[in-house]
Design an enzyme around this catalytic site. Sequence first.
Site, PDB file in Angstrom:
ATOM      1  N   GLU A   1       0.817  -1.212   0.000  1.00 28.25           N
ATOM      2  CA  GLU A   1       0.000   0.000   0.000  1.00 28.25           C
ATOM      3  C   GLU A   1       0.851   1.263   0.000  1.00 28.25           C
ATOM      4  O   GLU A   1       0.574   2.199  -0.749  1.00 28.25           O
ATOM      5  CB  GLU A   1      -0.949   0.010   1.207  1.00 28.25           C
ATOM      6  CG  GLU A   1      -2.023  -1.071   1.144  1.00 28.25           C
ATOM      7  CD  GLU A   1      -2.959  -1.004   2.328  1.00 28.25           C
ATOM      8  OE1 GLU A   1      -2.623  -0.327   3.322  1.00 28.25           O
ATOM      9  OE2 GLU A   1      -4.039  -1.639   2.270  1.00 28.25           O
TER      10      GLU A   1
ATOM     11  N   GLU B   1      -3.419  18.004  38.998  1.00 29.96           N
ATOM     12  CA  GLU B   1      -4.266  19.134  39.355  1.00 29.96           C
ATOM     13  C   GLU B   1      -3.544  20.469  39.265  1.00 29.96           C
ATOM     14  O   GLU B   1      -4.175  21.494  39.033  1.00 29.96           O
ATOM     15  CB  GLU B   1      -4.823  18.955  40.779  1.00 29.96           C
ATOM     16  CG  GLU B   1      -5.796  17.794  40.914  1.00 29.96           C
ATOM     17  CD  GLU B   1      -6.321  17.641  42.318  1.00 29.96           C
ATOM     18  OE1 GLU B   1      -5.696  18.192  43.252  1.00 29.96           O
ATOM     19  OE2 GLU B   1      -7.356  16.976  42.498  1.00 29.96           O
TER      20      GLU B   1
END
Length: 550
Positions: free
Chosen positions: A87, A327
């Site tokens: 491909e 955080e």
Amino acid sequence: MKKASRSRRVTSVAEGPNGISVQPFHRLEKAPTGIEGFDEVTAGGLPRGRASLVCGGAGCGKTLFATEFLANGARKFSEPGVLMAFEETSEELVTNAASLKFELDELIRQRMLVIDHVHVDPQQMSETGEYDLEGLFIRLRHAIESIGARRVVLDTIETLFSGFSNEGLLRSEIRRLFQFLKSFGVTAVITGERGEKSLTRFGLEEYVADCVILFDHRITDQVSTRRMRVVKYRGSTHGSNEYPFLIDERGFSVFPITSLGLGHKISNEIVPTGVADLDAMLGMGGLFRGTTVLISGTAGTGKTSFASALARATCERGERVLYFAFEESPDQIARNMRSIGIDLIPHIESGLLSIVAQRPLIYGLEKHLVTIHKEVQAFQPAVVIVDPVNFAAGDNASAVKVMLTRLVDFLKTSGITAFMTYLTEGGTALEATEVGISSILDVWLQVRDIELSGERNRGLFVLKARGMSHSNQIREFTLGLRWHPSGQCLSRTCGDADRVGAGRAGSERTRRRASPEGREPTQSSATRAQTSGDGGAHRSASRRIRGRRN
């Protein structure tokens, strides 16, 4: 240079007409892929001298896996390889692999790799007469013999048969292709597209291949995750579950599973937490090296401060700390901790402390955990901090528990001390975790707010500490330099509820005891009554907390 795995000679004992005869035979030899984690799942790699099928949908990583299999074989194991693509052109493959630093063009110049692009256009093919792959075999034989290839990749097999519908012919030629590869003794990887109701489009290749690997790329709650599964592996044991894997700038990596057991080594060495009073509460002067610690509590109770104190103490001993923050940014953590006397910047600049900060929702749970594993492998820390560990608690609870169990086992096997914070919500059970991992942890600390006499203060206690005769008291602690001008940021202020009050009352009693006379000034009866009342109130608060825990 790494050596490829070799087969082991085993003896088979069988009783014949003339007595006992001993016949030697060989176990299946493995060809390591050099892909992190994959060789652990497959117990050594792919079957040497046989063909393996790698199948999956578009974008799941089939071509990348095959390319890295060849690149690692050439560089790490000195095994030349052939990549036959149907491909993508050679230029496209080299360019795509360059982003991952595979440098295929260099391997081609060193005659360690041959890339052959075979253009197959189904629209120009017609099914007339007998069809076979003899032309492909001649081309493939020439490529293998030109460099003495030990590894071969065909990408992808569907292109060869896309213009034909005769199932009998397909089955015959696919089987002949696999036998041809075996006759050369090469370790082959054949990629295939996943079918609607089968592993491949034709549903035939998986029955002929000796090893079948299935890749999956799924989207859950708008988050992308990749997983792999070993569907079959003839002649070898292997992991049969789904395992997360990651594709990043360093290539293909699978989260390892060898640590999923209870055979890890332990250490009797004690390492301090950076908080002297906490070390005393644990009864051993600190933590056992390799211990996994969880500290849980609501927002603002000091979990990150305890983690930072451990990071500072570890770096001061000259050991490395890897801090995962979900955080706050590194600069924000450094600024906030400096306000309570913990200066992390010198350790960051020295390279002993590395803070990896990222938002939880950017990646899926699997990618976060694979990233943690790769960072740990690269940095080789003595302590790992995860703040907070319930960054992915919104995901499937069982999946979160499995992933975190793997992480804990991996850190234990590596002898790394782990410190994890857990954010609990107000009004929920404080002695339970949403992800259900408390049972696999060695030490569990809890911090909570204590409301007393119009004040809200912080309390700490040890819920469990395996192998340690720890304190059963609830201790109040303070943060910051206001009460500790010497720079100590965390300390005990109410260890004895019968003698010391909480909050301002406790601080005033501590100040009086530290007077130049070395003793507390004489009190009036009214003052003693007031102090007794504060102590009684604190004892009542402590009993209420213990009652809720029980």
